[in-house]
Design a protein around this motif. Structure first.
Motif, short mmCIF file in Angstrom:
data_model
loop_
_atom_site.label_atom_id
_atom_site.label_comp_id
_atom_site.label_asym_id
_atom_site.label_seq_id
_atom_site.Cartn_x
_atom_site.Cartn_y
_atom_site.Cartn_z
N CYS A 1 10.42 -2.72 -15.10
CA CYS A 1 9.69 -3.06 -13.88
C CYS A 1 8.63 -2.01 -13.59
N ASP A 2 7.44 -2.47 -13.29
CA ASP A 2 6.40 -1.58 -12.76
C ASP A 2 6.26 -1.85 -11.27
N GLY A 3 6.42 -0.81 -10.48
CA GLY A 3 6.11 -0.92 -9.06
C GLY A 3 4.63 -0.66 -8.87
N VAL A 4 3.92 -1.64 -8.29
CA VAL A 4 2.46 -1.59 -8.28
C VAL A 4 1.92 -1.51 -6.84
N PHE A 5 1.01 -0.58 -6.62
CA PHE A 5 0.35 -0.50 -5.31
C PHE A 5 -0.77 -1.53 -5.21
N THR A 6 -0.87 -2.17 -4.05
CA THR A 6 -1.99 -3.05 -3.73
C THR A 6 -2.39 -2.77 -2.28
N ASN A 7 -3.53 -3.32 -1.87
CA ASN A 7 -3.95 -3.12 -0.48
C ASN A 7 -3.37 -4.21 0.41
N LYS A 8 -2.05 -4.30 0.40
CA LYS A 8 -1.35 -5.26 1.26
C LYS A 8 -0.26 -4.52 2.02
N VAL A 9 0.31 -5.20 2.98
CA VAL A 9 1.44 -4.63 3.72
C VAL A 9 2.57 -4.32 2.72
N PRO A 10 3.24 -3.19 2.89
CA PRO A 10 4.33 -2.89 1.96
C PRO A 10 5.41 -3.98 1.96
N THR A 11 6.02 -4.14 0.81
CA THR A 11 7.19 -5.01 0.72
C THR A 11 8.45 -4.15 0.89
N ASP A 12 9.54 -4.80 1.17
CA ASP A 12 10.81 -4.09 1.30
C ASP A 12 11.91 -5.15 1.36
N ALA A 13 13.06 -4.78 1.93
CA ALA A 13 14.20 -5.70 1.91
C ALA A 13 13.91 -7.00 2.64
N TYR A 14 14.27 -8.09 2.03
CA TYR A 14 14.29 -9.39 2.70
C TYR A 14 15.47 -10.16 2.13
N ARG A 15 16.26 -10.73 2.98
CA ARG A 15 17.53 -11.38 2.66
C ARG A 15 17.77 -11.57 1.15
N GLY A 16 18.64 -10.76 0.62
CA GLY A 16 18.97 -10.84 -0.80
C GLY A 16 18.39 -9.68 -1.60
N ALA A 17 17.18 -9.24 -1.21
CA ALA A 17 16.52 -8.05 -1.75
C ALA A 17 16.79 -7.80 -3.23
N GLY A 18 16.07 -8.47 -4.09
CA GLY A 18 16.20 -8.25 -5.53
C GLY A 18 17.09 -9.30 -6.18
N ARG A 19 18.11 -9.71 -5.48
CA ARG A 19 19.05 -10.67 -6.07
C ARG A 19 18.55 -12.11 -6.05
N ALA B 1 0.80 -1.23 0.00
CA ALA B 1 0.00 0.00 0.00
C ALA B 1 0.84 1.27 0.00
N TYR B 2 2.08 1.18 0.44
CA TYR B 2 2.92 2.38 0.57
C TYR B 2 4.35 2.06 0.16
N LEU B 3 5.12 3.09 -0.06
CA LEU B 3 6.55 2.92 -0.29
C LEU B 3 7.26 3.09 1.05
N ARG B 4 7.90 2.03 1.51
CA ARG B 4 8.66 2.11 2.76
C ARG B 4 10.10 2.50 2.44
N LEU B 5 11.02 2.24 3.37
CA LEU B 5 12.35 2.84 3.27
C LEU B 5 13.03 2.58 1.92
N ILE B 6 13.09 1.32 1.49
CA ILE B 6 13.71 1.06 0.18
C ILE B 6 12.83 0.20 -0.72
N THR B 7 11.53 0.22 -0.48
CA THR B 7 10.59 -0.62 -1.26
C THR B 7 10.84 -0.56 -2.77
N PRO B 8 10.87 0.62 -3.38
CA PRO B 8 10.98 0.65 -4.84
C PRO B 8 12.33 0.16 -5.34
N GLY B 9 13.36 0.28 -4.49
CA GLY B 9 14.70 -0.06 -4.92
C GLY B 9 14.98 -1.55 -4.99
N VAL B 10 14.17 -2.35 -4.29
CA VAL B 10 14.47 -3.78 -4.23
C VAL B 10 14.44 -4.42 -5.62
N PRO B 11 13.33 -4.28 -6.38
CA PRO B 11 13.36 -4.87 -7.73
C PRO B 11 14.37 -4.18 -8.65
#
Ligand code: MCN
Length: 829
Positions: free
Chosen positions: A362-380, A332-342
Motif C-alpha cells: 500500500c502507498d499512502g498518498v497525499f492529495t489536496n483533499k480533506v484527510p481520510t480516516d476511520a469510517y465504519r469498518g475502517a479497512g475491513r 492533505a494530512y495524516l489525522r489520528l489513524i489515517t495511515p493505519g486504516v488501509p
C-alpha cells in the motif's frame, strides 16, 4: 448455553433478552444535553474562516474589519496561534519511514485543502461570529492542485507538500512469504492456471452522523473542562494535553450523549484544540458547533482507495495466491489513524479463504483533499469488497458457480482455530451453516429460476443474486498485537462496579457509546453476573472525571473488551461479597454457593444472604471480617489475547432495469455469527444500521471533488444518505459460535453489516447484467453508471459533478480523469 451461563453456573435471564434500550427515552424525546445545548455564563462563540481554495500560499490575512464588527471579541489567524498550536496528532506510524508533514489546527502560511481553517472569529453570539467570517479578507497565491492518486505517485508530479520529496507518505508491505505465514506469491502466480486481475475503486465517503461536531471549553483557573461530541473522550484528553501543553490532570473531557459517529468522531479535531487555546487565552468559556456544510467539507472522510487485485487459481477452482496493491488517499494530512486504516485492512483481504500465498502493498498518498480516516469498518469493508468481488470474477473466468467456488476454498468448521495466510488466528465459526440459513432466508433457488426466466425472455428488468461470505477482525483489541502494528495506543478496556448501600449498582465503563446502547447491554451483563434486577443497574460513561480510565468506542470493541472488563469487575465484586457473606453467615467461603444474586450455605437451604443485603450491611460496617475493606466495589481491566472474528453470509437479490439503469434491491438476507448475543434487539439494530451504510456505499454515497479541489457534494442534496424509505426489508438471522477469547463469548457486531453488504449488492447488480457483457460497475451504482456500463462498456465511468446528482442532471464536468481501463499492474489475464 452461553459462555456467561457457563461462567457463573447461574441461570442467565438477561443475556439474550431483547430489552428495549433504556437510554432511548431521553434520546428520542430530546430530554438530554447535547454539547450544543450547553450554555455557560459569559460563553463566547467561535466561527471558522475557511479556505475556498485547495492549494495555495497565504500571502495576507486582513482581519481589521472583522475585529471591528459588532459582537466580535477577538479574531485569530494562524500566525497569531503559531507558537502554541502544535500539530494535530497522528497515532499510527505504520512504517518507521512514514512521512508526516504535521498538521496545524489553523493554517499559518499555506492551505492544502478546501475548508482548512485560516482564521477564527470569537464573538458574543453565534450569529455575530458567523457574520464576521465574511469580513475576513485572505489573499491566496494559488499552487497546483493534486487530486488524482495515480498521477500523484508519478515521478515529477506536482507536490501537495513541496518540502517533501514526493506525495507518498509511506509504503507498507505485508508479504506472507517473508513473514513465514505463506509461500512465495510470485511463484504461486507463475504456477497458476488462471489469474484474474481487477482495478477496483473504493470511492470517498463522508461519515454523516446525525449530531454535528460540537465542542465547549470552560476554563476554571488552571483547570479546563471540555465537552465534545466525540467518540473518544479518553484518547482526546491525552492527545489534547500533549498538543496544548495543558497538564492532563487539569483537563477533564466529557462526551455527553453523542448523536452518532461511525468513526467520524474518532478524531482530534482542529476546532477542539482551537477552543482550548482560545479559552486559555481569554479565560472565558467558548463554544463551536459546525454547520452541516462544514461537516461534509471538513470532518474527515472515509475509504478513497484504488485497489489493484490479482487472484491466482488452478482450473478446478482452488485458490493459489492473492496479490493486492493499494493506493490509499490520505488527503492533505495524516489525522489520528489515517495511515493505519488501509494497513489494518491488509490482514483481511484473504477473507474466509485458504490462500497459500499472499502479498499486500500500500502507498499512502497525499492529495489536496480533506484527510481520510476511520469510517465504519475502517479497512475491513475495503478488503471484504475486494476479495468478494474478485472471487466472483474468478468464478466467471472458471465457469463455476460463485457459491461453489467459495465453498471449495473457505475454512471448514472443523478447522478452527485457523491461522490465515495473513497471520491472523480466526477463533470460531461455521461458514457452511450460516450460508445454508441465508440461502433459505433469501429463497435462493426460486430466485435463480426467475433469473433464468428473465434472461431467456430478454426481460427489460434483469435479476441478479450477489453473494458476500465475509469475516472481519474486531474487538480491537490485544494491546501487544496493536503495538506490533505500530498503533500508538493499546486495546484494553477498564470498568469499575460499586454496590451502593441500597443495593443499587453503579457501573463505570471506559467504553463511550454514541448510539450503541451500552447502558442497556452493560446493565444486562451486570444483572446476570450479580443476580440483581436490570433496573437496579446504572451505567456511567463518557466523562474522564467519572470514568478516569478507558480507550473508548470504535472497532466494534466495546462489548468484547469493555463488556468483558465489566464481567471481570463483577467477578471481583462477587469474590469480595463472598468473604463478607461467609463472615455474616458464619460459614466457610468454600461452603457458599452464589446463584441468582444470593449466597447460600451448601446443605443448609434456609441460610443465605442476598448480595444487595450485604451491600447495606457493609455500608453500616458494624460487623465485617478482619482484613476486608468495608465496601463492595471492584475495578478491572481486560486486554484480550486475540481479536474476535464475526462472520456471516449476506445475499442480495437485485433488479436492474436495463433501459434506465435503475437498480432495486428485491430482497436482502443475511445470517451473521457474532458469538453470544447479549441483546438481540440491539444486535439486529446494529446489523440494520450497518447494512444501510454498506448499501449506501454501493448505491448512493460518493464525495466528489471538481478539478479545482472543491467538494461538489457539500450538502445532503448532492451527498445522498439514504433514508429508511430507500432501503429494503432485511431478512436477518444468526448462528452462534462463541468466541473463546473473552468471558462473554461475544464477537463484535457494530461494523459487520457495513463490511459485508457492499460487495453483496455490487455482485448482485453485476450478476444481473453480466450476460450483457458488463464486468464491472463503479460505485455508487447510479442509474447513469449502470446504463453506461450496459450500453457503453467499462465500469460506468466517473461520476458527473457540477449541476448533477447521482440521479440525473447534466454531466458538465467529470472528476479527476482517472482511467477506467483495467489495470496493467496486476498479473496477466
Ligand atoms: N452486542 C450484543 N451482542 C453481541 C455484540 C454486540 O448485544 N454479540 C451489542 C453491544 O452490547 C452493543 C452493540 O451491540 O450494545 C454494539 O457492540 P459492539 O459490536 O461491541 O460495537 P461498539 O459498541 O464498540 O460500537 C462501535 C461500532 C462502530 S466501530 C461503529 S463505526 C458504529 C457502530 O458501532 N457506529 C455507530 N454502531 C453505531 N451505532 C450507532 N447508533 N451510531 C454509531 O455512530
Amino acid at each position: 448455553m452461553t459462555a456467561v451461563e457457563d461462567r457463573t453456573g447461574a441461570p442467565s435471564p438477561e443475556i439474550g433478552k431483547a430489552r428495549k434500550r433504556k437510554e432511548d427515552a431521553r434520546l428520542i424525546t430530546g430530554r438530554t444535553t447535547w454539547t450544543d445545548n450547553m450554555v455557560l455564563p459569559g460563553m463566547l462563540h467561535l466561527a471558522v474562516v475557511r479556505s475556498p481554495v485547495a492549494h495555495a500560499r497565504i500571502t495576507n490575512v486582513d482581519v481589521t474589519a472583522a475585529r471591528e464588527a459588532p459582537g466580535v471579541v477577538a479574531v485569530y489567524t494562524g500566525a497569531d496561534l503559531a507558537e502554541e498550536q502544535g500539530s494535530l496528532p497522528c497515532a499510527w506510524p505504520v512504517t518507521p519511514e512514514m512521512v508526516n508533514p504535521g498538521h496545524p489546527s489553523i493554517a499559518v502560511d499555506r492551505v492544502n485543502h478546501v475548508g482548512e481553517a485560516v482564521a477564527v472569529i470569537v464573538a458574543r453570539s453565534k450569529t455575530a461570529a458567523q457574520d464576521a467570517v465574511e469580513l475576513v479578507d485572505v489573499d491566496y497565491d494559488s499552487l497546483p492542485v493534486v487530486l488524482d492518486m495515480e498521477e500523484a505517485v508519478k515521478d515529477g508530479a506536482d507536490l501537495v507538500h513541496d518540502h517533501l520529496e514526493s506525495n507518498t507518505s509511506y509504503h507498507f508491505v505485508f508479504d506472507a512469504g517473508e513473514m513465514g505465514t505463506g509461500s512465495d506469491t510470485d511463484q504461486a502466480f507463475a504456477d497458476a492456471d488462471v489469474v484474474v486481475s481487477r482495478r477496483l475503486i473504493q470511492q470517498r465517503l463522508i461519515p454523516a452522523f446525525m449530531e454535528p461536531r460540537s465542542v465547549v471549553v470552560q476554563p476554571q483557573g488552571e483547570n479546563y473542562t471540555m465537552w465534545s461530541a466525540t467518540q473518544i473522550p479518553h484518547i482526546l484528553r491525552v492527545m489534547a494535553a500533549m498538543v496544548t501543553g495543558i497538564p492532563e490532570h487539569k483537563l477533564r473531557v466529557v462526551a455527553p450523549d453523542v448523536g452518532g459517529g461511525f468513526g467520524g468522531k474518532l478524531q482530534v479535531n482542529p476546532e477542539e484544540i482551537l477552543c482550548l487555546l482560545i479559552a486559555r487565552r481569554l479565560g472565558k468559556p467558548v463554544k463551536w458547533t459546525e454547520t452541516r456544510s462544514e461537516s461534509l467539507m471538513t470532518a474527515h472522510h472515509g475509504r478513497d482507495q484504488i485497489q489493484y487485485v490479482d487472484i491466482a487459481a488452478d482450473r478446478e477452482g482452488n485458490v493459489k495466491g492473492l496479490r493486492v496493491r493499494l493506493l490509499a488517499d490520505m488527503g492533505a494530512y495524516l489525522r489520528l489513524i489515517t495511515p493505519g486504516v488501509p494497513a489494518l485492512g491488509a490482514f483481511m483481504y484473504p477473507g474466509i479463504y485458504k490462500f497459500p500465498a499472499y502479498r499486500f502493498e500500500c502507498d499512502g498518498v497525499f492529495t489536496n483533499k480533506v484527510p481520510t480516516d476511520a469510517y465504519r469498518g475502517a479497512g475491513r469493508p475495503e478488503a471484504t469488497f475486494a476479495i468478494e468481488r474478485i472471487m466472483d470474477e474468478l468464478a466467471v473466468e472458471l465457469g463455476m458457480d460463485p457459491m461453489e467456488l467459495r465453498r471449495k476454498n473457505w475454512i471448514n468448521a472443523d478447522e478452527f482455530p485457523f491461522t490465515t495466510v495473513a497471520g491472523l488466528a480466526y477463533d470460531s465459526g461455521d461458514y457452511e451453516t450460516a450460508t445454508q440459513q441465508a440461502l433459505e432466508l433469501l429463497g435462493y433457488d426460486e430466485l435463480r429460476a426467475e433469473q433464468q426466466r428473465r434472461r431467456e425472455s430478454g426481460d427489460r428488468v434483469q435479476l441478479g443474486i450477489g453473494i458476500s461470505t465475509f469475516t472481519e477482525m474486531c474487538g480491537l483489541a490485544p494491546s501487544r498485537v496493536l503495538g506490533s502494528l505500530s498503533f500508538g495506543a493499546g486495546g484494553w478496556e477498564h470498568a469499575a462496579i460499586r454496590m451502593l448501600p441500597t443495593g443499587k449498582v453503579e457501573v463505570v465503563t471506559g467504553s463511550t457509546p454514541h448510539g450503541q446502547g451500552h447502558e442497556t447491554a452493560w446493565s444486562q451483563l451486570v444483572a446476570d453476573s450479580l443476580g440483581v434486577p436490570f433496573e437496579d443497574v446504572e451505567v456511567l460513561h463518557g466523562d474522564t472525571a467519572i470514568s478516569s480510565r478507558g480507550l473508548d468506542t470504535y472497532g466494534s470493541r466495546s462489548l468484547v473488551v469493555g463488556g468483558s472488563a465489566v464481567v471481570k469487575a463483577a467477578d471481583k465484586v462477587i469474590a469480595k461479597a463472598r468473604k463478607i457473606a461467609a463472615h455474616l453467615l458464619e460459614a466457610s467461603e468454600d461452603d457458599l454457593e452464589f446463584s441468582g444474586g444470593r449466597f447460600s450455605v451448601r446443605g443448609t437451604p434456609g441460610a443465605g444472604l442476598g448480595i444487595q443485603e450485604i451491600a447495606l450491611a457493609i455500608f453500616a460496617a458494624h460487623d465485617y471480617p478482619e482484613g476486608v475493606e468495608p465496601s463492595i466495589d471492584a475495578e478491572a481491566t481486560f486486554d484480550p489475547e486475540n481479536f474476535s472474528f464475526p462472520h456471516g453470509t449476506h445475499l442480495c437479490a437485485m433488479e436492474v432495469d436495463t433501459e434506465t439503469g435503475f437498480v432495486k434491491i428485491r430482497k436482502y438476507a443475511c445470517v451473521d455469527d457474532v458469538g453470544t448475543i447479549v441483546n438481540p434487539l440491539i444486535v439486529e439494530g446494529q446489523v440494520h444500521g450497518g447494512l444501510a451504510q454498506g448499501i449506501a456505499q454501493a448505491l448512493y454515497e460518493e464525495a466528489v471533488y471538481d478539478a479545482d479541489g472543491n467538494l461538489t457534494t457539500g450538502t445532503f442534496v448532492d451527498y445522498l444518505v439514504p433514508s429508511a424509505a430507500d432501503l429494503p426489508h432485511f431478512d436477518t438471522g444468526n448462528t452462534v459460535h462463541t468466541a473463546p477469547g473473552n468471558p462473554i463469548g461475544a464477537k463484535g457486531v457494530g461494523e459487520a453489516g457495513c463490511i459485508a453488504s457492499t460487495p453483496a449488492v455490487v455482485n448482485a447488480a453485476l450478476d444481473a447484467v453480466r450476460h450483457l457483457g458488463v464486468t464491472d460497475i463503479r460505485m455508487p451504482l447510479t442509474p447513469e453508471r449502470v446504463w453506461r456500463a450496459i450500453h457503453a462498456g467499462g465500469d460506468g465511468g466517473d461520476r458527473a459533478t457540477a449541476g448533477s446528482n447521482a440521479y440525473g442532471g447534466a454531466q458538465t464536468e467529470t472528476t479527476t480523469g482517472v482511467s477506467t481501463e483495467a489495470s496493467s499492474l496486476g498479473g496477466d489475464r
